[in-house]
Design an enzyme around this catalytic site. Sequence first.
Site, PDB file in Angstrom:
ATOM      1  N   GLN A 148      -6.935  -4.084  10.104  1.00  0.00           N
ATOM      2  CA  GLN A 148      -5.830  -3.518  10.869  1.00  0.00           C
ATOM      3  C   GLN A 148      -6.254  -2.289  11.665  1.00  0.00           C
ATOM      4  O   GLN A 148      -5.432  -1.456  12.031  1.00  0.00           O
ATOM      5  CB  GLN A 148      -4.667  -3.177   9.942  1.00  0.00           C
ATOM      6  CG  GLN A 148      -4.028  -4.414   9.342  1.00  0.00           C
ATOM      7  CD  GLN A 148      -2.818  -4.080   8.501  1.00  0.00           C
ATOM      8  OE1 GLN A 148      -1.788  -3.666   8.995  1.00  0.00           O
ATOM      9  NE2 GLN A 148      -2.964  -4.245   7.195  1.00  0.00           N
ATOM     10  N   LYS A 200       0.815  -1.207   0.000  1.00  0.00           N
ATOM     11  CA  LYS A 200       0.000   0.000   0.000  1.00  0.00           C
ATOM     12  C   LYS A 200       0.856   1.268   0.000  1.00  0.00           C
ATOM     13  O   LYS A 200       0.502   2.233  -0.675  1.00  0.00           O
ATOM     14  CB  LYS A 200      -0.970  -0.027   1.185  1.00  0.00           C
ATOM     15  CG  LYS A 200      -0.511   0.685   2.417  1.00  0.00           C
ATOM     16  CD  LYS A 200      -1.415   0.423   3.590  1.00  0.00           C
ATOM     17  CE  LYS A 200      -0.592   0.358   4.854  1.00  0.00           C
ATOM     18  NZ  LYS A 200      -0.256   1.651   5.410  1.00  0.00           N
ATOM     19  N   THR A 201       1.972   1.235   0.706  1.00  0.00           N
ATOM     20  CA  THR A 201       2.829   2.423   0.690  1.00  0.00           C
ATOM     21  C   THR A 201       3.378   2.646  -0.712  1.00  0.00           C
ATOM     22  O   THR A 201       3.497   3.775  -1.177  1.00  0.00           O
ATOM     23  CB  THR A 201       3.994   2.275   1.691  1.00  0.00           C
ATOM     24  OG1 THR A 201       3.457   1.843   2.941  1.00  0.00           O
ATOM     25  CG2 THR A 201       4.697   3.591   1.897  1.00  0.00           C
ATOM     26  N   ASP A 209      -3.375   7.855   4.318  1.00  0.00           N
ATOM     27  CA  ASP A 209      -2.867   6.529   4.643  1.00  0.00           C
ATOM     28  C   ASP A 209      -3.579   6.024   5.904  1.00  0.00           C
ATOM     29  O   ASP A 209      -4.041   6.823   6.711  1.00  0.00           O
ATOM     30  CB  ASP A 209      -1.357   6.656   4.908  1.00  0.00           C
ATOM     31  CG  ASP A 209      -0.679   5.303   4.985  1.00  0.00           C
ATOM     32  OD1 ASP A 209      -1.278   4.313   4.528  1.00  0.00           O
ATOM     33  OD2 ASP A 209       0.457   5.245   5.484  1.00  0.00           O
ATOM     34  N   GLU A 210      -3.653   4.730   6.107  1.00  0.00           N
ATOM     35  CA  GLU A 210      -4.283   4.139   7.302  1.00  0.00           C
ATOM     36  C   GLU A 210      -5.678   4.736   7.530  1.00  0.00           C
ATOM     37  O   GLU A 210      -6.021   5.140   8.640  1.00  0.00           O
ATOM     38  CB  GLU A 210      -3.417   4.361   8.549  1.00  0.00           C
ATOM     39  CG  GLU A 210      -1.989   3.912   8.438  1.00  0.00           C
ATOM     40  CD  GLU A 210      -1.805   2.410   8.544  1.00  0.00           C
ATOM     41  OE1 GLU A 210      -2.807   1.668   8.524  1.00  0.00           O
ATOM     42  OE2 GLU A 210      -0.634   1.985   8.604  1.00  0.00           O
ATOM     43  N   ARG A 215       3.331  -8.892  10.430  1.00  0.00           N
ATOM     44  CA  ARG A 215       4.602  -8.158  10.288  1.00  0.00           C
ATOM     45  C   ARG A 215       5.704  -9.092   9.827  1.00  0.00           C
ATOM     46  O   ARG A 215       6.748  -8.658   9.347  1.00  0.00           O
ATOM     47  CB  ARG A 215       5.057  -7.518  11.616  1.00  0.00           C
ATOM     48  CG  ARG A 215       4.148  -6.472  12.233  1.00  0.00           C
ATOM     49  CD  ARG A 215       3.729  -5.425  11.271  1.00  0.00           C
ATOM     50  NE  ARG A 215       2.430  -5.761  10.708  1.00  0.00           N
ATOM     51  CZ  ARG A 215       1.915  -5.187   9.640  1.00  0.00           C
ATOM     52  NH1 ARG A 215       2.592  -4.270   8.989  1.00  0.00           N
ATOM     53  NH2 ARG A 215       0.736  -5.528   9.176  1.00  0.00           N
TER      54      ARG A 215
END
Length: 678
Positions: free
Chosen positions: A247, A31-32, A216-217, A602
């Site tokens: 998340q 996504k980044t 973002d997020e 992660r």
Amino acid sequence: MNLQDLNAPQQAAITCIDKPCLVLAGAGSGKTRVITHKIAWLIEQAGYSPGKIRALTFTNKSAREMRQRIVALLDKKNAKGLHISTFHSFGLAILQQEYDQLGLRKSFSIMDSKDVESCLTELTLRTGNDLDFVKQSMYQISRWKNEFITAAQALQSADTPILETQAKLYEEYQQYLLACNSLDFDDLIMMPVLLFRQHAASLLKWQGMVHYLLVDEYQDTNTSQYEIIKLVCGTRQKFTVVGDDDQSIYAWRGARPENINRLQQDFPSLEVIKLEQNYRSSSRILGAANALIANNEHLFEKNLWSAAGPGEFIRVFPCKTADEESNQVAVDILSRSFQSRDEFQQFAILYRSNFQSRAYEKALRDHSIPYQINGATAFFERQEIKDIMAYLRLVTNPDDDRALLRIINTPRREIGTATIKTLANYAKNRHSSLAKILKELGLQESLSRRAWIRLQGFADFIDEMRIKADQLDALNFTKYLILELDYEDWLRDTCNSQKQAENAIENIVELTSWIGNLQKQQEEPSLDKLVSHLSLMSILENDEDKKDQQAVQLMTLHAAKGLEFPHVYLVGFEEDSLPHHQSQDAAGIEEERRLAYVGITRAGKTLTLSYAKTRQRFGEIQQCEASRFLLELPEADLEGAEHVTSKLSADEKKQKGLSHFADLQTMLGTRDQKADAC
DNA sequence: ACGCCGCGTATTTTT
DNA sequence: TACGCGGCGT
């Protein structure tokens, strides 16, 4: 820039610029990468001027990382003027231009949570203050602000006596803040919304400054943040938000993952794109994560998959004691790093709460393994930093009573509580802030000669500093201030050990060097703006020196979001820790499960879960049991947990897994529904 | 006004 | 266990 090394949905997300765009990005799905490439695309292909693009994140760290990655993609000059900031910095930037519309004066201060707490304690002093009530109220007021509910509205809708008291406190607190020309963190989001609703001209101005918005997020946005997005995007509707409801781990601070659905209602032309290929984890790790999260309700169905091989088994370390646990993890890191020849920084130890880091610090030290803690005692909570910041705040904002109270007798000026009380009473009668009446004759009359002289010493010092602040730049002024205070000597005198004093002095040096850095970066480096900016930063997490070291990374699960590590140790995988004993209702358990999901996802190559059967808490030994989440992972992919899982039959396991839930009926109900849907 | 001593409470997670 | 705050004594 080319899009060839991106998959089809990623490309679609990047090139979708005519419609508002929602990207549902599973863990590790790049996504980044999508956000950074999209910004590059906007500039290079769609002709957007970098200065008109605004990207919002939640933490300083992700803002910085995003900037770095974009600079790597673009020519340096193309990235110039690009705005990448946290929501809070964005709010601050708005307020620094529009403060007068809201009744604020220039150089307003930003109060941290500790300031807020002491404010509320003071305001409830008369009503027999109970620390627990203060904490509750602080939380409640914050919730109201996150929900974009003003004090008046809160008072109107309060339907219990407690809420009514809290709403009144909210009102008093807002008045006090205004009197101190101060804002808290939540105001930085709420006030811009209030401003934009009331002043169309300001809104138009900012809509003109932001032609494309990226968030973002997105699942972590609260109601106020959603309003900002909606208002700033206005009729232009040019935005991309990226998020993953699985998340969402910030519901406790007002995050509303439902904002994902709200977007579809408010922007019917919304383009929804799902990123489902995971590039990070082995399929075994990903499978475990998927199995775990399947126990939650979902806003959107996702099917996250990985092309990577199965990889190693997920290991479980059941330990007798907490010491054994931390030791075993340390030893294992050592042997793994030798075997795999992976560097120490490829290893991460993740835990639920900060205090858990201690045991691991000790164990790693014992084995001479270098480590770095992310989010240790926050830099801005240290006494010496708060002191200097308070001086800077008071110099730039004479109304900042909190700052004055902190430093009026630090270093020692022999101004005691009696004098301060007289001062506070006098100021109250004069309807003034403390610093402004220090020299009034009326005050002199109510004080002893000695007290008055000492107070004048302080007043003169602050006056002198104000003059110097105008003459010197921020960096040199700060240095001058610290020298004039004899602050370093004072630290040496008052600290318990020499070591502590040296540490404190080091922190002061660190602070000044950051003021120097910030001064160079800012276009308009006035002291007041630097001070505000500084209050929103967390300096330790930006520490470059430590980044270069080969060090095992220690952090909370919350801090780990957005990061990845080849080797992850998820420690303290126990009931009452994860899920935390204070999150035991159905919604709480779901959030804790997402937290575990974040931790598991992660990991790239290896994942290790550990827990201890006994643990010392507050000096007493307590029995612990493995987390219920362990039973939700596919047994075939685990190694080392036999005695937890295999002793039980499948039915018993299900029972055990469920017995923790307060409302068994509800839980069974949702499970059955899920089974039907499949 | 300040320092010392003793008791009691703390542990979610962050801008 | 550890730190912070309040009370008391100087």
